[in-house]
Design a protein around this motif. Structure first.
Motif, PDB file in Angstrom:
ATOM      1  N   GLY A 340       0.998  -1.222   0.025  1.00  0.00           N
ATOM      2  CA  GLY A 340       0.070  -0.191  -0.144  1.00  0.00           C
ATOM      3  C   GLY A 340       1.020   1.238   0.020  1.00  0.00           C
ATOM      4  O   GLY A 340       0.541   2.210  -0.782  1.00  0.00           O
ATOM      5  N   LEU A 341       2.080   1.319   0.654  1.00  0.00           N
ATOM      6  CA  LEU A 341       2.856   2.281   0.922  1.00  0.00           C
ATOM      7  C   LEU A 341       3.431   2.536  -0.465  1.00  0.00           C
ATOM      8  O   LEU A 341       3.709   3.709  -1.054  1.00  0.00           O
ATOM      9  CB  LEU A 341       3.836   2.271   2.073  1.00  0.00           C
ATOM     10  CG  LEU A 341       3.109   2.420   3.355  1.00  0.00           C
ATOM     11  CD1 LEU A 341       4.126   1.684   4.503  1.00  0.00           C
ATOM     12  CD2 LEU A 341       2.705   3.672   3.866  1.00  0.00           C
ATOM     13  N   SER A 342       4.179   1.405  -1.164  1.00  0.00           N
ATOM     14  CA  SER A 342       4.734   1.520  -2.393  1.00  0.00           C
ATOM     15  C   SER A 342       4.016   2.166  -3.471  1.00  0.00           C
ATOM     16  O   SER A 342       4.412   2.937  -4.370  1.00  0.00           O
ATOM     17  CB  SER A 342       5.206   0.105  -2.617  1.00  0.00           C
ATOM     18  OG  SER A 342       6.153  -0.442  -1.721  1.00  0.00           O
ATOM     19  N   GLN A 343       2.755   1.448  -3.511  1.00  0.00           N
ATOM     20  CA  GLN A 343       1.714   1.875  -4.523  1.00  0.00           C
ATOM     21  C   GLN A 343       1.270   3.529  -4.479  1.00  0.00           C
ATOM     22  O   GLN A 343       1.000   4.116  -5.288  1.00  0.00           O
ATOM     23  CB  GLN A 343       0.384   1.185  -4.709  1.00  0.00           C
ATOM     24  CG  GLN A 343       0.847  -0.303  -5.214  1.00  0.00           C
ATOM     25  CD  GLN A 343       1.558  -0.232  -6.610  1.00  0.00           C
ATOM     26  OE1 GLN A 343       1.260   0.199  -7.470  1.00  0.00           O
ATOM     27  NE2 GLN A 343       2.703  -0.893  -6.646  1.00  0.00           N
ATOM     28  N   SER A 344       1.262   3.912  -3.131  1.00  0.00           N
ATOM     29  CA  SER A 344       0.787   5.301  -2.856  1.00  0.00           C
ATOM     30  C   SER A 344       1.835   6.257  -3.507  1.00  0.00           C
ATOM     31  O   SER A 344       1.562   7.527  -4.095  1.00  0.00           O
ATOM     32  CB  SER A 344       0.679   5.455  -1.530  1.00  0.00           C
ATOM     33  OG  SER A 344       2.046   5.587  -0.919  1.00  0.00           O
ATOM     34  N   LEU A 345       3.159   5.911  -3.649  1.00  0.00           N
ATOM     35  CA  LEU A 345       4.124   6.737  -4.129  1.00  0.00           C
ATOM     36  C   LEU A 345       3.583   7.514  -5.733  1.00  0.00           C
ATOM     37  O   LEU A 345       3.849   8.595  -6.140  1.00  0.00           O
ATOM     38  CB  LEU A 345       5.331   6.114  -4.776  1.00  0.00           C
ATOM     39  CG  LEU A 345       6.602   6.977  -5.038  1.00  0.00           C
ATOM     40  CD1 LEU A 345       7.104   7.828  -4.312  1.00  0.00           C
ATOM     41  CD2 LEU A 345       7.773   5.926  -5.798  1.00  0.00           C
ATOM     42  N   GLY A 346       2.924   6.498  -6.532  1.00  0.00           N
ATOM     43  CA  GLY A 346       2.340   6.916  -7.718  1.00  0.00           C
ATOM     44  C   GLY A 346       1.401   8.163  -7.732  1.00  0.00           C
ATOM     45  O   GLY A 346       1.118   8.801  -8.786  1.00  0.00           O
ATOM     46  N   LEU A 347       0.884   8.356  -6.501  1.00  0.00           N
ATOM     47  CA  LEU A 347       0.005   9.831  -6.330  1.00  0.00           C
ATOM     48  C   LEU A 347       0.934  11.059  -6.612  1.00  0.00           C
ATOM     49  O   LEU A 347       0.218  12.080  -6.803  1.00  0.00           O
ATOM     50  CB  LEU A 347      -0.502   9.719  -4.964  1.00  0.00           C
ATOM     51  CG  LEU A 347      -1.458   8.596  -4.444  1.00  0.00           C
ATOM     52  CD1 LEU A 347      -2.021   8.768  -3.279  1.00  0.00           C
ATOM     53  CD2 LEU A 347      -2.963   8.526  -5.693  1.00  0.00           C
ATOM     54  N   ILE A 348       2.270  10.859  -6.344  1.00  0.00           N
ATOM     55  CA  ILE A 348       3.158  12.035  -6.156  1.00  0.00           C
ATOM     56  C   ILE A 348       4.118  12.095  -7.573  1.00  0.00           C
ATOM     57  O   ILE A 348       5.069  12.819  -7.780  1.00  0.00           O
ATOM     58  CB  ILE A 348       3.891  12.560  -4.975  1.00  0.00           C
ATOM     59  CG1 ILE A 348       4.644  11.276  -4.710  1.00  0.00           C
ATOM     60  CG2 ILE A 348       2.783  12.758  -4.205  1.00  0.00           C
ATOM     61  CD1 ILE A 348       5.670  11.640  -3.362  1.00  0.00           C
ATOM     62  N   THR A 349       3.934  10.829  -8.550  1.00  0.00           N
ATOM     63  CA  THR A 349       4.948  10.805  -9.397  1.00  0.00           C
ATOM     64  C   THR A 349       4.104  10.408 -10.739  1.00  0.00           C
ATOM     65  O   THR A 349       4.817  10.175 -11.659  1.00  0.00           O
ATOM     66  CB  THR A 349       5.801   9.469  -9.184  1.00  0.00           C
ATOM     67  OG1 THR A 349       5.022   8.421  -8.993  1.00  0.00           O
ATOM     68  CG2 THR A 349       6.574   9.505  -8.028  1.00  0.00           C
ATOM     69  N   ASP A 350       2.966  11.143 -10.927  1.00  0.00           N
ATOM     70  CA  ASP A 350       2.129  10.885 -12.216  1.00  0.00           C
ATOM     71  C   ASP A 350       1.835   9.387 -12.560  1.00  0.00           C
ATOM     72  O   ASP A 350       1.981   9.050 -13.809  1.00  0.00           O
ATOM     73  CB  ASP A 350       2.676  11.547 -13.445  1.00  0.00           C
ATOM     74  CG  ASP A 350       1.716  12.169 -14.386  1.00  0.00           C
ATOM     75  OD1 ASP A 350       0.631  12.017 -14.219  1.00  0.00           O
ATOM     76  OD2 ASP A 350       2.186  12.692 -15.386  1.00  0.00           O
TER      77      ASP A 350
END
Length: 401
Positions: A340-350
């Motif tokens: 969940g934490l890893s995939q949340s990175l996509g919220l700030i990297t387009d």
């Protein structure tokens, strides 16, 4: 520029302990970067230095996608000016009418204020910006031209939004917006067309017609609630279909999505996903204000996080850290698992993450854009959870930090 980036870690897959993900496996590699793209990726143990090669030592840091600021206002901030709190205002109209004289009274130029915000955000890993720039008769294209010339001169990767803050129709700004769209703006914005412009259908029709005419995207700021918000959302969906602008329409704030219920809510979110209408949020704390980001993502709607106001006429707060905004999101939605934490990175990297939801490596790949950060974190999950320091950052192969 061509160079080798050696001694860096990339994520390869998840580590499982019985039936749960307990970590992320990484590999130490060297990457050849040429013409702003990743050209070779080899295990560090196979890399050999060659005479004449430019080599940068990553010092064992983790490679992650660069952070994208999807919502800022480079023309509005007061960074570098003496402290002054936000002045009182009884309405959004009072607020933006007071803003222009406040900014004009500052001793620091718009270019220097923009640079201060750029520096602040880049220190937190931002490699590209989307900036809304106010356009209305009182300032004309003065602010737009200043920011456009600034980012172009300095080679800063930026999407510029022609933004009718005072209302597209209300402020008679259509001609000015059209000039900006012919002179470098890549998006047309808008603000609460129901409340500000009075005729939301005419306002939105004008916005979509201009976007289609000049082949630009749309990023509309919607704060309206109840009937005003509902009608505006439904009209945006209708116009997106009618104009075949799938994937080119963004809605910032989107507070009114909370006012759709039950079957209508489910259908609306499904339509947004199908039309690739995307949401940009600054993660307000009020649970009745922040749009239902978890439901939207479950429905397939792409979400982005941006800083929005930073020390300007609208807010005295903001530190320019999008990772800090992401942590707020993680706390609000109780996200703490490794994946969940890893995939949340996509919220700030387009939307870019090193691993997909199944743990398969999807970034970096050969010929991907070489926009990235290097961090002391051991994995994406640690980076977002602990806001690990950014040691270096690059935009299309060009060093920023």
């Amino acid at each position: 520029m061509t160079f080798w980036l050696k001694n860096i870690k990339i994520e390869k897959n998840y580590i499982y302990s019985d039936d749960w993900i307990s970590g992320t496996k990484t590999e130490n590699v060297a990457i050849l970067i040429d013409d702003g793209k990743f050209k070779k990726i080899i295990p560090m143990k196979e890399w050999e230095d060659s005479v004449g090669d430019t080599v940068i030592d990553g010092q064992g840091n983790l490679l992650l996608p660069g952070i994208i600021e999807k919502h800022c206002h480079l023309d509005k901030n007061k960074l570098g000016a003496p402290w002054h709190p936000v002045s009182p205002a009884n309405s959004i109209i009072e607020r933006f009418e007071a803003e222009i004289p406040e900014l004009n009274a500052l001793d620091i130029s718009i270019e220097n204020r923009a640079q201060n915000l750029i520096n602040l955000e880049q220190s937190h890993g931002v490699v590209a910006f989307r900036s809304h720039i106010d356009i209305e008769p009182a300032t004309g294209l003065r602010h737009f031209n200043a920011i456009k010339n600034k980012v172009n001169h300095d080679g800063i990767k930026a999407e510029l939004v022609a933004f009718p803050q005072h209302g597209l129709l209300r402020s008679n700004s259509v001609a000015l917006i059209e000039q900006a769209l012919t002179n470098g703006a890549t998006y047309i914005g808008g603000v609460d067309p129901y409340t500000l412009d009075g005729d939301y259908k005419k306002s939105l029709a004008t916005t979509f017609n201009l976007a289609k005419k000049y082949h630009t995207g749309i990023d509309i700021h919607l704060h309206d609630r109840n009937e005003a918000g509902r009608k505006t959302f439904l009209e945006i969906i209708r116009l997106t279909k009618e104009n075949n602008l799938q994937g080119h329409v963004y809605i910032s704030h989107a507070f009114g999505l909370n006012d759709f219920t039950l079957k209508e809510r489910k259908q609306l979110f499904a339509e947004m996903a199908e039309l690739k209408i995307q949401i940009v949020s600054s993660i307000p704390i009020d649970p009745d204000t922040i749009p239902p980001l978890d439901e939207l993502q479950s429905a397939g709607v792409q979400i982005h996080i941006g800083c929005d106001n930073i020390d300007d006429a609208w807010s005295s707060l903001g530190d320019g850290s999008i990772p800090e905004k992401l942590v707020r999101y993680l706390e609000m939605y109780h996200i703490s698992t490794q994946d969940g934490l890893s995939q949340s990175l996509g919220l700030i990297t387009d939307g870019i993450t090193p691993l997909d939801k199944t743990g398969k490596q999807v970034w970096p790949q050969i010929n991907d854009d070489a926009s990235f950060i290097l961090t002391t974190a051991s994995c994406s999950a640690e980076f977002v959870a602990r806001k690990s320091p950014v040691k270096q950052s690059y935009s299309s192969g060009k060093k920023i930090k």
